[in-house]
Design an enzyme around this catalytic site. Structure first.
Site, short mmCIF file in Angstrom:
data_model
loop_
_atom_site.label_atom_id
_atom_site.label_comp_id
_atom_site.label_asym_id
_atom_site.label_seq_id
_atom_site.Cartn_x
_atom_site.Cartn_y
_atom_site.Cartn_z
N HIS A 52 28.96 76.25 -3.76
CA HIS A 52 27.71 75.83 -3.15
C HIS A 52 27.02 77.01 -2.68
CE1 HIS A 52 24.44 73.69 -1.08
NE2 HIS A 52 24.96 74.06 0.13
N CYS A 55 25.17 68.27 0.57
CA CYS A 55 25.54 69.45 -0.28
C CYS A 55 26.79 69.52 -0.97
CB CYS A 55 25.27 70.94 0.66
SG CYS A 55 23.90 71.15 1.16
N ASN A 80 19.01 77.34 -1.30
CA ASN A 80 20.00 76.08 -1.17
C ASN A 80 19.21 74.90 -1.68
OD1 ASN A 80 21.62 74.10 -0.33
ND2 ASN A 80 21.86 74.93 1.79
O1 UT7 Z 1 23.95 73.71 2.88
C1 UT7 Z 1 24.76 73.06 3.97
C2 UT7 Z 1 25.48 74.05 4.57
N1 UT7 Z 1 24.68 75.11 5.06
C3 UT7 Z 1 25.01 76.41 5.72
O2 UT7 Z 1 26.17 76.74 5.17
C4 UT7 Z 1 24.12 77.27 6.34
C5 UT7 Z 1 25.00 77.80 7.48
N2 UT7 Z 1 24.40 78.77 8.23
C6 UT7 Z 1 23.77 79.77 7.97
O3 UT7 Z 1 23.82 80.14 6.79
C7 UT7 Z 1 23.15 80.90 9.09
O4 UT7 Z 1 23.57 80.42 10.24
C8 UT7 Z 1 21.67 80.72 9.07
C9 UT7 Z 1 21.12 81.82 7.84
C10 UT7 Z 1 21.15 79.58 9.15
C11 UT7 Z 1 21.25 81.64 10.31
O5 UT7 Z 1 21.77 83.06 10.36
P1 UT7 Z 1 22.43 83.52 11.56
O6 UT7 Z 1 22.82 84.83 11.44
O7 UT7 Z 1 23.42 82.66 12.19
O8 UT7 Z 1 21.31 83.47 12.60
P2 UT7 Z 1 21.04 82.63 14.16
O9 UT7 Z 1 20.88 81.25 13.76
O10 UT7 Z 1 22.25 83.22 14.86
O11 UT7 Z 1 19.84 83.27 14.64
C12 UT7 Z 1 19.84 84.79 15.02
C13 UT7 Z 1 18.26 85.07 15.35
C14 UT7 Z 1 17.58 83.88 16.50
O12 UT7 Z 1 16.85 84.92 17.24
P3 UT7 Z 1 17.22 85.15 18.62
O13 UT7 Z 1 17.70 84.04 19.46
O14 UT7 Z 1 18.65 85.88 18.52
O15 UT7 Z 1 16.36 85.98 19.36
C15 UT7 Z 1 16.88 83.19 15.40
O16 UT7 Z 1 15.57 82.65 16.44
O17 UT7 Z 1 17.34 84.89 14.23
C16 UT7 Z 1 16.17 84.12 14.55
N3 UT7 Z 1 15.84 83.60 13.27
C17 UT7 Z 1 14.93 84.12 12.45
N4 UT7 Z 1 14.08 85.28 12.34
C18 UT7 Z 1 13.35 85.36 11.61
C19 UT7 Z 1 16.31 82.31 12.75
N5 UT7 Z 1 15.59 82.14 11.76
C20 UT7 Z 1 14.85 83.03 11.38
C21 UT7 Z 1 13.94 83.29 10.27
N6 UT7 Z 1 13.27 84.74 10.38
N7 UT7 Z 1 13.70 82.69 9.52
#
Ligand code: UT7
Length: 319
Positions: free
Chosen positions: A246, A113, A276
């Site tokens: 980005h 990225c 993204n």
């Molecule tokens: O381009 C390269 C650089 N990339 C980035 O900068 C991405 C950086 N990271 C992010 O943008 C975020 O961490 C994400 C958008 C990927 C995830 O968001 P988050 O607020 O960090 O969520 P999380 O991974 O901590 O997940 C929270 C909950 C989990 O459930 P439990 O364990 O709390 O029950 C996940 O299983 O959300 C769940 N979850 C979803 N639920 C519905 C994860 N993905 C999804 C989904 N829909 N698509």
């Protein structure tokens, strides 16, 4: 030593759009979750018969037209991609053939990225050193091909597209400073670890990401590199007219803008409609804002991005 300046911009998005609602029919997710956590509402998906070089070609042609140059003036082609047409030759060589520019040096840059920042900074160095006069710099991706469409943690985040600029030698200020960084100790947090060996794919051929860990690192490193790029260029943050970040997560973008003291109306955001697009996201956002008249000649623009590696960087320029 003179400068390199952006002479023209271009971009291309495949026509097929995949909305959050459509994704929710496929994996256990919701429009509400995706919008709240990321800001993404839809993404574009390339047709099966298209390759990354096809998207790159459309963006490159638009950038060449906007620069108002003859394509034969181009003497360097750099493509930033993490989803190349094939293992080799480079997508840049394939693009060069499609553009009909035999003989022009062409190579890919792989910094995921952050790829466009790496490619732009490389082209800037070529031009400033006199090794090139007009460089075509492209970020192009078909991320949809490396996604596990059953993994809701990753498949909702990415999209396909391409963006390009023509960079030319100039006596007038253009790119003021570019700064790159990488830390391979974090390679396991964001990768597609597969390789080909003995005619077989070895390892996982899908994008893997520890989202929360990447999020934390991105917020910190992007703010730091944006600030140090400004400091090394001797430019105050108040002088920045536009931030073109980005496009990975709206919360990361908002946090970087806050650190820079920039209100969100000074930040180009294409994430809601595009998701993204990895190396394509910065030149895509730049082209959108140039074409809709927000970014004007003479304005100060800061680009920044981070991706797998980790690799990250920023570039400060007068448009
Ligand atoms: O381009 C390269 C650089 N990339 C980035 O900068 C991405 C950086 N990271 C992010 O943008 C975020 O961490 C994400 C958008 C990927 C995830 O968001 P988050 O607020 O960090 O969520 P999380 O991974 O901590 O997940 C929270 C909950 C989990 O459930 P439990 O364990 O709390 O029950 C996940 O299983 O959300 C769940 N979850 C979803 N639920 C519905 C994860 N993905 C999804 C989904 N829909 N698509």
């Amino acid at each position: 030593m003179g400068y390199s300046r952006i002479l023209g911009t271009g971009s291309y998005l495949p026509s097929q759009v995949l909305t959050n609602a459509q994704l929710a029919e496929r994996v256990e997710t919701s429009d509400e979750w995706i919008v709240t956590r990321t800001g993404i509402r839809a993404r574009h998906i390339a047709d099966e018969q298209h390759k990354t070089s096809d998207l790159a070609l459309r963006a490159a042609e638009a950038a060449i037209a906007s620069a108002g140059i003859d394509k034969d003036e181009i003497d360097l082609i750099i493509v930033a991609t993490t989803t190349p047409d094939m293992i080799f030759p480079s997508t840049a060589c394939i693009l060069q053939e499609k553009l009909g520019l035999p003989g022009v040096p062409a190579f890919d840059v792989q910094a995921v990225c952050a790829g466009f920042i790496y490619a732009l900074s490389t082209a800037n160095a070529y031009i400033k050193s006199g090794m090139a006069k007009k460089a075509l710099v492209v970020g192009a991706e078909i991320m949809s091909r490396v996604l596990d469409w059953d993994d809701r943690r990753t498949c909702v985040l990415f999209g396909d597209g391409a963006g390009a600029v023509v960079l030319g030698a100039s006596d007038e200020p253009g790119i003021l400073h570019a700064k790159l960084a990488a830390d391979g100790r974090y390679q396991g947090l964001l990768n597609t670890p597969a390789q080909i060996s003995g005619g077989k794919i070895q390892g996982m051929p899908y994008l893997h990401m520890d989202g929360p860990a990447v999020f934390k690192f991105a917020v910190k490193s992007l703010s730091e590199i944006a600030m140090s790029t400004l400091a090394e260029a001797g430019v105050e943050k108040s002088a920045v007219d536009w931030l073109v970040p980005h496009q990975a997560n709206l919360r990361i973008i908002e946090s970087t803008a806050k650190h820079l003291g920039l209100s969100m109306d000074k930040v180009i955001v294409t994430l809601p409609e595009q998701g993204n697009t990895s190396a394509a996201s910065i030149p895509l956002a730049l082209d959108v804002a140039v074409r809709d008249g927000r970014i004007q000649r003479g304005q100060t623009v800061l680009l920044e991005g981070i991706g797998g590696g980790f690799a990250w960087g920023a570039a400060l320029l007068i448009f």
